[in-house]
Design an enzyme around this catalytic site. Structure first.
Site, PDB file in Angstrom:
ATOM      1  N   SER A 133       1.331  -1.365   0.122  1.00  9.28           N
ATOM      2  CA  SER A 133       0.046   0.139  -0.221  1.00  9.28           C
ATOM      3  C   SER A 133       1.024   1.092  -0.595  1.00  9.28           C
ATOM      4  O   SER A 133       1.930   1.485   0.908  1.00  9.28           O
ATOM      5  CB  SER A 133      -0.830   0.004   1.099  1.00  9.28           C
ATOM      6  OG  SER A 133      -1.810   1.105   1.483  1.00  9.28           O
ATOM      7  N   LYS A 159      -0.990  -1.194  -4.067  1.00  7.99           N
ATOM      8  CA  LYS A 159      -2.209  -0.373  -3.860  1.00  7.99           C
ATOM      9  C   LYS A 159      -2.196   1.325  -3.617  1.00  7.99           C
ATOM     10  O   LYS A 159      -0.867   1.502  -3.099  1.00  7.99           O
ATOM     11  CB  LYS A 159      -2.625  -0.697  -3.318  1.00  7.99           C
ATOM     12  CG  LYS A 159      -3.575   0.112  -2.227  1.00  7.99           C
ATOM     13  CD  LYS A 159      -4.539  -0.694  -1.503  1.00  7.99           C
ATOM     14  CE  LYS A 159      -4.562  -0.091   0.282  1.00  7.99           C
ATOM     15  NZ  LYS A 159      -5.627  -1.709   0.977  1.00  7.99           N
ATOM     16  N   LEU A 160      -2.437   1.876  -4.656  1.00 10.21           N
ATOM     17  CA  LEU A 160      -2.285   3.383  -4.559  1.00 10.21           C
ATOM     18  C   LEU A 160      -2.746   4.482  -3.095  1.00 10.21           C
ATOM     19  O   LEU A 160      -4.409   4.103  -4.210  1.00 10.21           O
ATOM     20  CB  LEU A 160      -2.134   4.277  -6.184  1.00 10.21           C
ATOM     21  CG  LEU A 160      -1.427   4.274  -6.452  1.00 10.21           C
ATOM     22  CD1 LEU A 160      -1.286   4.784  -8.009  1.00 10.21           C
ATOM     23  CD2 LEU A 160       0.494   3.775  -6.288  1.00 10.21           C
ATOM     24  N   LYS A 161      -3.272   5.220  -2.557  1.00 10.44           N
ATOM     25  CA  LYS A 161      -3.881   5.422  -1.744  1.00 10.44           C
ATOM     26  C   LYS A 161      -4.477   6.417  -2.831  1.00 10.44           C
ATOM     27  O   LYS A 161      -3.352   7.323  -3.520  1.00 10.44           O
ATOM     28  CB  LYS A 161      -2.929   5.533  -0.732  1.00 10.44           C
ATOM     29  CG  LYS A 161      -2.926   5.346   0.232  1.00 10.44           C
ATOM     30  CD  LYS A 161      -4.423   4.250   1.429  1.00 10.44           C
ATOM     31  CE  LYS A 161      -3.965   3.305   2.288  1.00 10.44           C
ATOM     32  NZ  LYS A 161      -5.569   2.594   2.690  1.00 10.44           N
ATOM     33  N   ASP A 187      -7.211   3.002  -3.176  1.00 10.91           N
ATOM     34  CA  ASP A 187      -8.240   3.247  -1.486  1.00 10.91           C
ATOM     35  C   ASP A 187      -8.185   4.371  -1.330  1.00 10.91           C
ATOM     36  O   ASP A 187      -7.057   5.271  -1.265  1.00 10.91           O
ATOM     37  CB  ASP A 187      -6.885   2.167  -1.091  1.00 10.91           C
ATOM     38  CG  ASP A 187      -8.108   2.187   0.595  1.00 10.91           C
ATOM     39  OD1 ASP A 187      -9.002   2.335   0.484  1.00 10.91           O
ATOM     40  OD2 ASP A 187      -7.174   1.697   1.597  1.00 10.91           O
ATOM     41  N   ASN A 189     -10.446   5.035   1.400  1.00 10.70           N
ATOM     42  CA  ASN A 189     -10.141   4.990   2.306  1.00 10.70           C
ATOM     43  C   ASN A 189     -11.818   6.597   2.278  1.00 10.70           C
ATOM     44  O   ASN A 189     -11.589   7.370   3.887  1.00 10.70           O
ATOM     45  CB  ASN A 189      -9.126   5.622   3.591  1.00 10.70           C
ATOM     46  CG  ASN A 189      -8.766   4.985   4.010  1.00 10.70           C
ATOM     47  OD1 ASN A 189      -7.406   4.461   3.391  1.00 10.70           O
ATOM     48  ND2 ASN A 189      -8.180   3.541   4.186  1.00 10.70           N
ATOM     49  N   GLU A 212     -10.683   0.689  -3.789  1.00 10.03           N
ATOM     50  CA  GLU A 212     -11.703   0.593  -2.411  1.00 10.03           C
ATOM     51  C   GLU A 212     -12.187   1.392  -1.446  1.00 10.03           C
ATOM     52  O   GLU A 212     -11.819   2.290  -1.448  1.00 10.03           O
ATOM     53  CB  GLU A 212     -10.262  -0.235  -1.380  1.00 10.03           C
ATOM     54  CG  GLU A 212     -10.518  -0.559  -0.267  1.00 10.03           C
ATOM     55  CD  GLU A 212      -9.146  -1.538   0.731  1.00 10.03           C
ATOM     56  OE1 GLU A 212      -7.508  -1.592  -0.548  1.00 10.03           O
ATOM     57  OE2 GLU A 212      -8.587  -1.460   1.880  1.00 10.03           O
ATOM     58  N   ASP A 237     -13.918  -2.056   2.427  1.00  6.71           N
ATOM     59  CA  ASP A 237     -12.546  -2.340   3.645  1.00  6.71           C
ATOM     60  C   ASP A 237     -13.980  -2.171   5.089  1.00  6.71           C
ATOM     61  O   ASP A 237     -14.409  -2.393   5.440  1.00  6.71           O
ATOM     62  CB  ASP A 237     -11.570  -0.947   3.106  1.00  6.71           C
ATOM     63  CG  ASP A 237     -10.880  -1.210   5.032  1.00  6.71           C
ATOM     64  OD1 ASP A 237     -10.931  -2.177   5.742  1.00  6.71           O
ATOM     65  OD2 ASP A 237      -9.407  -0.968   4.389  1.00  6.71           O
ATOM     66  N   LYS A 261      -9.348  -8.042   6.910  1.00  2.00           N
ATOM     67  CA  LYS A 261      -8.981  -7.340   8.099  1.00  2.00           C
ATOM     68  C   LYS A 261      -9.405  -8.602   8.768  1.00  2.00           C
ATOM     69  O   LYS A 261     -11.268  -7.673   9.602  1.00  2.00           O
ATOM     70  CB  LYS A 261      -8.596  -5.528   8.037  1.00  2.00           C
ATOM     71  CG  LYS A 261      -8.509  -5.135   7.056  1.00  2.00           C
ATOM     72  CD  LYS A 261      -7.891  -3.851   7.512  1.00  2.00           C
ATOM     73  CE  LYS A 261      -7.949  -3.209   6.099  1.00  2.00           C
ATOM     74  NZ  LYS A 261      -7.873  -1.426   6.009  1.00  2.00           N
ATOM     75  N   GLY A 289      -4.315  -5.279   5.092  1.00  2.00           N
ATOM     76  CA  GLY A 289      -3.315  -4.941   6.941  1.00  2.00           C
ATOM     77  C   GLY A 289      -3.345  -3.570   7.446  1.00  2.00           C
ATOM     78  O   GLY A 289      -4.679  -2.583   7.088  1.00  2.00           O
TER      79      GLY A 289
HETATM   80  O1  OSB Z   1      -7.496   1.789   4.268  1.00  3.11           O
HETATM   81  O2  OSB Z   1      -6.528  -0.653   3.585  1.00  3.11           O
HETATM   82  C1  OSB Z   1      -6.588   0.594   4.832  1.00  3.11           C
HETATM   83  C2  OSB Z   1      -3.441   1.241   6.829  1.00  3.11           C
HETATM   84  C3  OSB Z   1      -4.174   1.963   8.038  1.00  3.11           C
HETATM   85  C4  OSB Z   1      -5.128   2.148   7.873  1.00  3.11           C
HETATM   86  C5  OSB Z   1      -6.257   1.357   7.277  1.00  3.11           C
HETATM   87  C6  OSB Z   1      -5.204   1.263   5.976  1.00  3.11           C
HETATM   88  C7  OSB Z   1      -3.798   0.401   5.409  1.00  3.11           C
HETATM   89  C8  OSB Z   1      -3.334   0.547   4.430  1.00  3.11           C
HETATM   90  C9  OSB Z   1      -1.882  -0.218   4.645  1.00  3.11           C
HETATM   91  O3  OSB Z   1      -4.001   0.616   3.260  1.00  3.11           O
HETATM   92  C10 OSB Z   1      -2.160  -1.686   5.034  1.00  3.11           C
HETATM   93  C11 OSB Z   1      -0.670  -2.227   5.244  1.00  3.11           C
HETATM   94  O4  OSB Z   1       0.553  -1.687   4.517  1.00  3.11           O
HETATM   95  O5  OSB Z   1      -0.577  -2.790   6.234  1.00  3.11           O
HETATM   96 MG    MG Z   2      -8.447   0.000   2.937  1.00  2.00          MG
END
Ligand code: OSB
Ligand code: MG
Length: 366
Positions: A133, A159-161, A187, A189, A212, A237, A261, A289
């Site tokens: 990520s 995976k790009l935020k 992703d 969020n 995501e 998620d 998760k 994760g």
């Molecule tokens: O949305 O998947 C998520 C990290 C912290 C909280 C939420 C997320 C994430 C990640 C990184 O995307 C996941 C990882 O590398 O453990």
């Molecule tokens: Mg996520």
């Protein structure tokens, strides 16, 4: 299995580089570890709540309070791992706190019988593919350098935020630079709203594996509406906190893929139920994760070895986040991590590292 007591341990893990998402930026990981001590074994769990309630409603200090006030006392009536869920059920929510404690109980129980968590959960693989990520960056060149480093390390999926203003351009740049074969996903969020659908549909041209959690956690209906307007598959998620919620999302067409998760859903047993449900419905799952140390990572890798985990997870190597992990480091070999085969979660904290990063400990007798 008689439980003598439980230790809550706070550790401060510096991150190698700040990690930015649409909900905030982190430069260190404030971890709550849970150690369950029985007459013949001890077991470890990692509570994945973050320091502040920005990803979901939980946060480390709240989880610690929940554990000492309600969940650890409830264990007196449930000293076998599969009874813990029922003992915790009268207390609403706080799934990350429940998951951490249930995992520690499960680990102690499996260690005393010599069985691995992977074997117990029904793992069918001895190694799992590693995705990574990648946080939101200041500039596109900085992003491309970072992705290049991960590709060179062997990560099989990127995976790009994303967030409004950092979506189309980074995706286009990564596609142009690394080509169409790169497994790529994004992703958000929960950073978008349904009115952003036309903009998100522009991502359709880039052959993403999935998008995501584009919309709010509690809005399955709007996710279903958005999913009908995108060619990119929608993955959830934050919205999925139980097998019941997963069933609702699938029924509504709110997603076609689920990020599992274990912390978010209350533990590895509920995570396995979601896996089973999704497998029965032909819905692919992958293991998410929460920037876990080796303790939580070991258990995630065991889960990711179940047969329905058909997409690479955010199961990165230890070095993704930490210069020094709490356990012997998880390292990529040809883009994969080996599934721990020893009893329980199959790894132990390195005592020297653990004492160096420990901020506080608290012993609770049962
Ligand atoms: O949305 O998947 C998520 C990290 C912290 C909280 C939420 C997320 C994430 C990640 C990184 O995307 C996941 C990882 O590398 O453990
Ligand atoms: Mg996520």
């Amino acid at each position: 299995m008689k439980i003598n007591g439980v230790e809550l341990r706070r550790v401060a893990m510096p991150l190698k580089a700040p990690f930015r998402t649409s909900f905030g930026v982190a430069s260190s990981r404030d971890v709550l570890l849970i150690r369950v001590v029985t007459a013949d074994a001890e077991g470890w769990g990692e509570c994945v709540a973050l320091s502040e309630p920005r990803y979901n409603a939980e946060y480390v200090e709240g989880a610690a309070d929940m554990l000492r006030r309600f969940l650890i006392p409830a264990l007196a009536h449930a000293e076998r791992p599969h009874l813990a869920g029922a003992a915790f059920a009268p207390f609403k929510g706080h799934r990350m706190a429940k998951a951490g404690l249930e995992t520690a109980v499960l680990d102690a129980w499996l260690r005393s019988s010599g069985e691995s968590l992977a074997g117990y959960l029904g793992a069918e693989k001895s190694r799992v593919p590693s995705g990574v990520s990648v946080g939101i960056m200041e500039t596109i060149p900085e992003l491309l350098d970072t992705v290049e480093g991960y590709v060179a390390e062997g990560y099989v999926r990127i995976k790009l935020k994303i967030e409004p203003g950092w979506d189309l351009e980074p995706v286009r740049a990564v596609r142009e630079r690394f080509g169409d074969e790169l497994l790529l996903q994004v992703d958000a969020n929960a950073a978008y709203s349904l009115s952003d659908a036309p903009g998100l549909a522009r991502l359709d041209d880039f052959g993403l594996l999935l998008i995501e959690q584009p919309l709010a956690d509690d809005d399955l209906v709007q996710h279903a509406q958005l999913a009908r307007r995108l060619r990119t598959p929608v993955c959830l998620d934050e919205s999925i906190d139980s097998a019941a919620q997963a069933a609702a999302a699938i029924t509504l067409g709110a997603c076609s893929i689920i990020n599992v998760k274990p912390g978010r859903v209350g533990g590895y047993l509920e995570a396995r139920r979601i896996h089973d449900l999704c497998r029965a419905h032909g819905v692919p799952v992958w293991c998410g994760g929460m920037m876990e140390t080796g303790i939580g990572r070991a258990a995630n890798v065991a889960l990711a070895a179940l047969p329905g985990f058909t997409l690479p997870g955010d199961t990165s190597g230890s070095s993704r986040y930490f210069a020094t992990d709490l356990t012997p480091p998880f390292e990529l070999a040809e883009g994969h991590l080996a599934v721990p085969a020893g009893p329980g979660i199959g790894v132990d904290p390195l005592q020297e590292v653990l004492s160096e990063v420990t901020v506080s400990t608290e012993w609770i007798t049962i």
